[in-house]
Design a protein around this motif. Structure first.
Motif, short mmCIF file in Angstrom:
data_model
loop_
_atom_site.label_atom_id
_atom_site.label_comp_id
_atom_site.label_asym_id
_atom_site.label_seq_id
_atom_site.Cartn_x
_atom_site.Cartn_y
_atom_site.Cartn_z
N VAL A 72 0.87 -1.18 0.00
CA VAL A 72 0.00 0.00 0.00
C VAL A 72 0.90 1.23 0.00
CG1 VAL A 72 -1.78 1.30 1.24
CG2 VAL A 72 -1.81 -1.21 1.29
N ASP A 73 0.63 2.15 -0.91
CA ASP A 73 1.34 3.43 -0.94
C ASP A 73 0.42 4.49 -0.35
OD1 ASP A 73 3.66 2.50 -2.24
OD2 ASP A 73 2.72 2.70 -4.21
N THR A 74 1.01 5.51 0.24
CA THR A 74 0.24 6.64 0.72
C THR A 74 0.62 7.84 -0.14
OG1 THR A 74 0.21 5.75 2.95
CG2 THR A 74 -0.33 8.09 2.70
N GLY B 217 -1.74 11.61 1.47
CA GLY B 217 -2.59 11.23 2.58
C GLY B 217 -3.64 10.17 2.25
N VAL B 218 -3.63 9.66 1.04
CA VAL B 218 -4.60 8.65 0.63
C VAL B 218 -3.89 7.31 0.46
CG1 VAL B 218 -6.25 7.97 -1.17
CG2 VAL B 218 -6.00 10.38 -0.56
#
Length: 172
Positions: A14-16, A19-20
């Motif tokens: 999972v990448d951020t 902020g998402v």
């Protein structure tokens, strides 16, 4: 129905971004196409696809018809370069020619003092992109000749990549 092989998504990737959280469960397929897990996945996908395609009625007849339609010599429009140097005037004519089922069309050159002499000269292969790789996945992606036709710049794309490596060679 077709039974597709498991693509083994990895939920831990999972990448951020701003902020998402953006999951990328199939990134392992992008990492290294030569790794054993990716090679095994590709082989399993090819097996499923091949079994389906081989079951299509009339496929062999269609393949034979397409190969017959493609298997003939094809030529590009020629371009010429000439030098007006008094000591050594000459004309060079350049074109691509594919004998039929070649993966790539080699670039040919033919030389002469004028158009008539050039037409009588023996053509020669200047660059044959079919020799770049055994599997045909390396291609000549672009060419540029200098004004007199003495230098050729050509780009090479490996494995279908958008990245090109430019090379320069003498035409003589």
């Amino acid at each position: 129905p077709l039974s597709y092989p498991d693509s083994a998504p990895d939920p831990a990737v999972v990448d951020t971004l701003h902020g998402v959280s953006v999951p990328d469960p199939y990134r392992w397929l992008e990492a290294d196409y030569q790794s054993e897990p990716v090679k095994a996945w590709i082989a399993s996908q090819v097996a499923v696809t091949s079994s389906y395609l081989e079951s299509i009625p009339g496929r062999d007849a269609l393949r034979k018809r397409l190969f017959a339609a493609w298997n003939h010599p094809r030529y590009s429009a020629p371009s010429s370069r000439k030098t007006e140097a008094p000591a050594a005037p000459r004309r060079r004519i350049f074109w691509y020619m594919n004998t039929g089922l070649q993966n790539h069309s080699p670039l040919f050159v033919q030389e002469g003092v004028d158009a008539e002499a050039a037409a009588k000269a023996e053509p020669r292969v200047l660059v044959d992109p079919n020799a770049f790789s055994e599997d045909g996945t390396t291609a000549m992606a672009g060419t540029a000749l200098d004004h007199a036709g003495d230098k050729l710049a050509y780009s090479v794309s490996e494995g279908g990549s958008d990245w090109n490596t430019w090379r320069v060679r003498d035409v003589a």
